[in-house]
Write a protein that holds these residues in place. Structure first.
Motif, PDB file in Angstrom:
ATOM      1  N   ILE A   1       0.855  -1.179   0.000  1.00 48.07           N
ATOM      2  CA  ILE A   1       0.000   0.000   0.000  1.00 48.07           C
ATOM      3  C   ILE A   1       0.895   1.234   0.000  1.00 48.07           C
ATOM      4  N   VAL A   2       0.508   2.250  -0.762  1.00 46.78           N
ATOM      5  CA  VAL A   2       1.230   3.525  -0.803  1.00 46.78           C
ATOM      6  C   VAL A   2       0.265   4.610  -0.349  1.00 46.78           C
ATOM      7  N   ALA A   3       0.732   5.485   0.548  1.00 49.67           N
ATOM      8  CA  ALA A   3      -0.111   6.571   1.050  1.00 49.67           C
ATOM      9  C   ALA A   3       0.684   7.873   1.053  1.00 49.67           C
ATOM     10  N   VAL A   4      -0.043   8.982   0.936  1.00 50.44           N
ATOM     11  CA  VAL A   4       0.552  10.317   0.952  1.00 50.44           C
ATOM     12  C   VAL A   4      -0.079  11.095   2.101  1.00 50.44           C
TER      13      VAL A   4
ATOM     14  N   VAL B   1      -4.647   7.344   0.517  1.00 44.69           N
ATOM     15  CA  VAL B   1      -4.075   6.114  -0.010  1.00 44.69           C
ATOM     16  C   VAL B   1      -4.095   6.208  -1.528  1.00 44.69           C
ATOM     17  N   VAL B   2      -2.954   5.952  -2.149  1.00 45.74           N
ATOM     18  CA  VAL B   2      -2.826   6.033  -3.603  1.00 45.74           C
ATOM     19  C   VAL B   2      -3.428   4.774  -4.223  1.00 45.74           C
ATOM     20  N   LEU B   3      -4.258   4.945  -5.225  1.00 46.93           N
ATOM     21  CA  LEU B   3      -4.898   3.816  -5.910  1.00 46.93           C
ATOM     22  C   LEU B   3      -3.980   3.296  -7.013  1.00 46.93           C
ATOM     23  N   ASN B   4      -4.031   1.995  -7.267  1.00 44.04           N
ATOM     24  CA  ASN B   4      -3.227   1.421  -8.345  1.00 44.04           C
ATOM     25  C   ASN B   4      -3.967   1.512  -9.683  1.00 44.04           C
TER      26      ASN B   4
END
Length: 107
Positions: free
Chosen positions: A14-17, A25-28
């Motif tokens: 998971i990637v978050a800013v 949370v950044v969506l793929n």
């Protein structure tokens, strides 16, 4: 100021800013929050994330997943030896005593 955080899990990533207004949370590419943490090697290409998960059932011996269990552990570790039985891919002892993952690639 913005801060980016990466959560590399055993099953997914998971990637978050973090920004002034909160955490996003950044969506793929599939507009999902989580991306499967695996790589599947095909005949002439590799599949990462969701694409890898879709092709993993057809090619389990060349699908590398759940390697977080192996990181930093000696090959001779009894817990690691028990975990090796559940992996569909081959793992042997590397020259430094750590696990070495094997898969077949015909590129």
């Amino acid at each position: 100021m913005s801060v980016v955080g990466f959560d590399f899990g055993n099953e997914s990533c998971i990637v978050a800013v973090a920004r002034q207004r909160g955490i996003d949370v950044v969506l793929n590419d599939e507009s999902k929050r989580e991306t499967p943490a695996l790589v599947c090697f095909g005949d002439k290409q590799r599949f990462i994330g969701t694409a890898g998960a879709a092709t993993s059932m057809m090619n389990p011996k060349n699908t590398i997943s759940q390697i977080k269990r192996l990181i930093g552990r000696q090959f001779s570790d009894p817990e690691l030896q028990r975990d090796l039985k559940s992996f569909p891919f081959a793992v042997t002892e590397g020259p430094d005593g750590f696990p070495l993952i094997h898969c077949s690639i015909s590129w």
